[in-house]
Design an enzyme around this catalytic site. Structure first.
Site, PDB file in Angstrom:
ATOM      1  N   ASP A   1      10.149  68.311 -90.018  1.00 14.82           N
ATOM      2  CA  ASP A   1       9.864  66.891 -89.811  1.00 14.82           C
ATOM      3  C   ASP A   1      10.107  66.054 -91.059  1.00 14.82           C
ATOM      4  OD1 ASP A   1       7.850  67.774 -91.433  1.00 14.82           O
ATOM      5  OD2 ASP A   1       6.202  67.160 -90.129  1.00 14.82           O
TER       6      ASP A   1
ATOM      7  N   CYS B   1       8.218  68.750 -95.021  1.00 17.90           N
ATOM      8  CA  CYS B   1       7.837  70.159 -95.182  1.00 17.90           C
ATOM      9  C   CYS B   1       7.266  70.452 -96.567  1.00 17.90           C
ATOM     10  CB  CYS B   1       9.016  71.075 -94.873  1.00 17.90           C
ATOM     11  SG  CYS B   1      10.484  70.772 -95.890  1.00 17.90           S
TER      12      CYS B   1
ATOM     13  N   HIS C   1      14.516  73.302 -97.091  1.00 25.21           N
ATOM     14  CA  HIS C   1      13.250  73.428 -96.380  1.00 25.21           C
ATOM     15  C   HIS C   1      12.264  74.232 -97.212  1.00 25.21           C
ATOM     16  CE1 HIS C   1      10.747  73.281 -92.781  1.00 25.21           C
ATOM     17  NE2 HIS C   1      10.496  74.571 -92.928  1.00 25.21           N
TER      18      HIS C   1
ATOM     19  N   HIS D   1      28.181  55.087 -97.673  1.00 21.38           N
ATOM     20  CA  HIS D   1      29.077  55.920 -96.874  1.00 21.38           C
ATOM     21  C   HIS D   1      28.351  57.182 -96.413  1.00 21.38           C
ATOM     22  CE1 HIS D   1      32.761  54.070 -99.143  1.00 21.38           C
ATOM     23  NE2 HIS D   1      32.113  53.194 -98.392  1.00 21.38           N
TER      24      HIS D   1
END
Length: 348
Positions: A143, A146, A256, A337
């Site tokens: 989400d 972490c 993560h 970009h």
């Protein structure tokens, strides 16, 4: 002495005199890579060699023990573009956790989720016969919070107060308040953007936390935070040497963060009974060793990591070429970009 490096054109090794200075090292790197001007990063968190270090010996900075990252500066990137094979199709991109654009973050998160699909249901664990307990991986939700959730669980019970759960939102606010209270320490140079802009982004639930956030949480709570890189097994100790009494352990897959916990009842699922902090001395060395063993399992059996340091990317909107997550984040934030493709290694 031998010094290893990685650059957009690949890795290499330099043979230098033991007394070589940083300036001599930089000149050798420019010659080896073919770039007229480069930024060289080392250590963790990655930091760039600066002009005022030019006359220092490379050995005095420990560079002979590092795998240096060589990044061409903006005006030198054209040399890479001219020698880069065509990109057949766009692939996943990588960005700096603390400063990434939401769209790019979502792309990375999808990539990581597909690699580790089902990891939460695998009950990744390592037995610790020396203590009759088990080390388990507590997988955090995908989400964008972490890091905060992983650390927050390790803080449970550390202080008594109305917010003992230390939610991701509360830790984001704590980080922002700390930055605002220390303007001399957290300047635009350190944060990579103006402090107020950085703080506004960090309060958003879709912005990742990174090295700066870990360092602040470690300082505020006087907690050593050990982060183990799944790909390399390297242990990074945030707050080491500050005399903190306790440590926690996180697992990092490059996009993560998950939390390591010790349980004493096989199959225990209730996290409130987890042991998530240990004494920050040799008495918990076995925790670090077993956590590294777990990371080898995550890498070899589940390929639970994303490589964000060696990849070379190109911008499909302007032709820019760069290497690594930090360069990509800087370019994307500076230009807006987001159509980015990875330049695959052809193996030639």
């Amino acid at each position: 002495m031998k010094i290893r490096f990685k650059a957009p054109s690949g890795g290499g090794t330099l043979e230098l005199d033991d007394a070589s200075t940083v300036d001599q090292l930089l000149e050798s790197l420019k010659s080896s890579t073919g770039f007229a001007d480069v930024t060289v990063k080392y250590g963790w968190p990655p930091r760039a060699l600066t002009a005022d270090q030019g006359q220092l010996s490379a050995q005095s900075l420990g560079l002979h023990r590092e795998n240096l990252t060589v990044v061409p500066k903006e005006d030198a990137s054209a040399a890479v573009a001219q020698n880069t094979p065509p990109v057949p199709e766009p692939t996943a991109t990588t960005t700096s956790p603390a400063a990434a654009l939401p769209g790019l973050q979502s792309s990375l998160r999808s990539q990581e989720k597909s690699k580790g699909q089902g990891i939460k249901d695998q009950n990744i664990s390592v037995a610790m016969p020396e203590t009759g307990s088990t080390l388990v991986l507590r997988v955090m939700p995908d989400d964008n919070s972490c890091l905060f959730t992983a650390v927050g669980g390790a803080l449970r019970g550390l202080r008594s107060g109305p917010d003992e759960s230390f939610t991701a939102d509360s830790l984001r606010r704590l980080v922002v308040e700390h930055i605002r209270a220390n303007p001399g320490k957290y300047s635009a140079v350190i944060l990579g953007q103006q402090p107020e802009s950085y703080c506004a982004n960090m309060l958003r639930p879709d912005t990742w936390g990174g090295e700066i956030e870990l360092a602040i949480i470690s300082e505020v709570f006087e907690l050593e935070i050990c982060v183990i890189d799944v790909k390399t097994g390297t242990v990074y100790r945030v707050g080491e040497g500050n005399g903190y009494a306790m440590r926690c352990v996180l697992v990092y897959s490059n996009v993560h963060y998950d939390r390591i916990a010790e349980i004493f009842v096989e199959g225990q699922e209730v996290m409130e009974f987890d042991v998530t902090r240990w004494a920050a001395d040799e008495s918990s060395d076995h925790i670090i060793a077993r956590a590294q063993e777990m990371c080898r399992k995550l890498k070899d059996e589940h390929h639970y990591y994303t490589d964000t340091s060696d990849f070379v990317v190109t911008c499909n909107e302007c032709g820019w070429v760069g290497q690594g997550r930090e360069a990509l984040a800087k370019h994307s934030l500076g230009t807006g970009h987001t159509k980015i493709s990875e330049i695959k290694d052809t193996g030639a």
